[in-house]
Design an enzyme around this catalytic site. Structure first.
Site, short mmCIF file in Angstrom:
data_model
loop_
_atom_site.label_atom_id
_atom_site.label_comp_id
_atom_site.label_asym_id
_atom_site.label_seq_id
_atom_site.Cartn_x
_atom_site.Cartn_y
_atom_site.Cartn_z
CB CYS A 155 -0.91 0.01 1.23
SG CYS A 155 -2.47 -0.88 0.98
CD GLN B 119 6.82 -11.95 -7.89
OE1 GLN B 119 8.04 -11.99 -7.96
NE2 GLN B 119 6.12 -12.81 -7.16
N GLY C 299 0.20 -19.13 -3.94
CA GLY C 299 1.43 -18.65 -3.32
C GLY C 299 1.53 -17.13 -3.23
CG HIS D 88 4.98 -17.80 -22.43
ND1 HIS D 88 4.40 -19.05 -22.36
CD2 HIS D 88 5.76 -17.69 -21.32
CE1 HIS D 88 4.81 -19.66 -21.26
NE2 HIS D 88 5.62 -18.86 -20.61
CG HIS E 197 -5.14 -3.76 0.54
ND1 HIS E 197 -3.82 -4.12 0.64
CD2 HIS E 197 -5.85 -4.75 1.15
CE1 HIS E 197 -3.73 -5.28 1.30
NE2 HIS E 197 -4.95 -5.68 1.62
CG HIS F 277 -1.78 -3.93 -2.66
ND1 HIS F 277 -2.05 -2.86 -1.85
CD2 HIS F 277 -1.58 -3.42 -3.90
CE1 HIS F 277 -2.00 -1.74 -2.55
NE2 HIS F 277 -1.73 -2.07 -3.81
CG HIS G 221 1.31 -7.99 -5.90
ND1 HIS G 221 0.35 -8.44 -5.03
CD2 HIS G 221 2.29 -8.93 -5.87
CE1 HIS G 221 0.74 -9.59 -4.48
NE2 HIS G 221 1.91 -9.92 -4.98
CG PHE H 242 -3.63 -31.81 -4.81
CD1 PHE H 242 -2.69 -31.00 -4.17
CD2 PHE H 242 -4.90 -31.92 -4.26
CE1 PHE H 242 -3.02 -30.33 -3.00
CE2 PHE H 242 -5.23 -31.25 -3.09
CZ PHE H 242 -4.28 -30.45 -2.46
#
Ligand code: H2U
Ligand code: ZN
Length: 352
Positions: A59, A171, A162, A283, A118, A167, A169, A313
């Site tokens: 935040c 990567q 994971g 990709h 958030h 919030h 976001h 799984f």
């Protein structure tokens, strides 16, 4: 052959399908979902998040784990991951010892905040806000592509995938070498182009558009449950014209992508009436200076859930033999289309 006839010819008994993009096979054994489940139950994520959380390290104005304070950002915010898995100045070492081979890898890892709010997940954004995220992916890709051959944009959403924090976001990891998935897709796309003179994913889009696995494509984008999907509600988004990388998208393609994205993600949230976990990512052609006319930009969405509280799984057989799925891609597409229609009630198709 009419669209969908391939699917109707498929046996309802167990069969294998070929993933033309990864050059791998998977096992489809529908009708297994009715089996009893006494295993792990997923806990639904919290629904009512505050617009600002004083304990959130993403935040605006808050302090991160390394003691740095975030700016009072009002749109998007990018910083170098405080626990980066790749570093730009790693010393270069190669080990070749018979069958034991290793080699150091240079790169960088960014965290990209989609919004100061958030509680404003991509699925809850309006088209203008989602377009901001598309532009962020593109500008970050362009700048990291000047330094590294491989740029991986991705988002982990939800605890089952994971994500460390609700919030909104994503990567970006960028590195010196083409990783495994990139190598597979590079090889299949190159082979198809050499054999036909066409991009594999453009031929695929042509075959899927308007068919049984189509989730509401438009002139610019294919949104589809891939024929070869392994995860229960796996999807792909592919531009319908030749586009190699995110920065190459024009304004119209970006805006229509924002529409397709929020349409799909609202459908995901509608499916089990809770914020839907997934890992997604783009990709795109490597930035290594090699001419690769066969590379087509595309996004993969890998959601882990089979039912609201039961995850798929990928374990024994999947780890040791090959992926296996419990519902057909066509059934998943039908359920997703209904969820998308229910979540986007005024739209004849995705997100409009
Ligand atoms: P995920 O939710 O997808 O795990 O991404 C969050 C990333 O944010 C994670 O890689 C980083 C973690 O290393 N992070 C920081 O860089 N600074 C912090 O203060 C906490 C988390
Ligand atoms: Zn926050």
């Amino acid at each position: 052959m009419s669209k969908g006839s391939t699917a109707s010819q498929l046996p309802s008994q167990p069969h294998r399908r070929y993933n033309a993009l990864s050059d791998e096979w998977l096992l489809v054994s529908a009708e297994r979902t009715s089996r009893p489940w006494l295993g792990r139950q997923e806990t639904p994520p919290p629904q009512d998040l505050p617009a600002y959380d004083p304990s959130c390290y993403l935040c605006p104005g808050n302090v991160r784990a390394n003691g740095e304070r975030n700016p009072e950002y009002d749109s998007t915010f990018v910083f170098t991951n405080d626990f980066a898995a790749l570093q730009p100045d790693t010393p270069l070492v190669t080990i070749e010892d018979g069958l034991l081979r290793a080699k150091s890898e240079r790169g960088t890892c960014k965290v990209i905040c989609f919004s100061p709010r958030h509680d404003l997940s991509l699925s809850r954004m309006n088209a203008t806000q989602a377009r901001t995220v598309v532009d962020l992916w593109a500008t970050q890709t362009a700048s990291l592509g000047e330094q590294f051959p491989w740029v991986q944009v991705f988002e982990n959403r939800g605890a089952p995938m994971g994500a460390s924090n609700p919030h909104p976001h994503g990567q970006i990891w960028a590195g010196d070498t083409l990783p495994r998935e990139a190598e597979k897709e590079d090889a299949t796309q190159c082979r198809h182009f050499d054999a036909t003179g066409h991009r594999l994913l453009l031929d695929y889009a042509e075959q899927e558009a308007g068919g049984v696995r189509d989730l509401g494509s438009d002139d610019d984008w294919l949104v589809v449950v891939p024929f070869w999907a392994a995860w229960p509600f796996e999807t792909m988004i592919v531009p319908r014209r030749a586009v190699s990388r995110l920065p190459d998208l024009d304004g119209r393609q970006r805006s229509s992508l924002a529409d397709r994205l929020i349409g799909l993600l609202r459908g995901y949230d509608e499916l089990f009436e809770e914020p839907f976990p997934y890992s997604m990512g783009w990709h795109q052609a490597p930035f290594d200076g090699v001419d690769r006319p066969y590379w087509q930009l595309h996004a993969h969405f890998y959601p882990p859930l089979l039912r609201a509280t039961v995850r798929k799984f990928m374990v024994g057989y999947e780890l040791l033999s090959e992926p296996q799925r419990d519902i057909t891609a066509e059934d998943a597409a039908e359920r997703l289309r209904s969820a998308i229609a229910a979540a986007n009630p005024r739209a004849a198709d995705l997100g409009s």
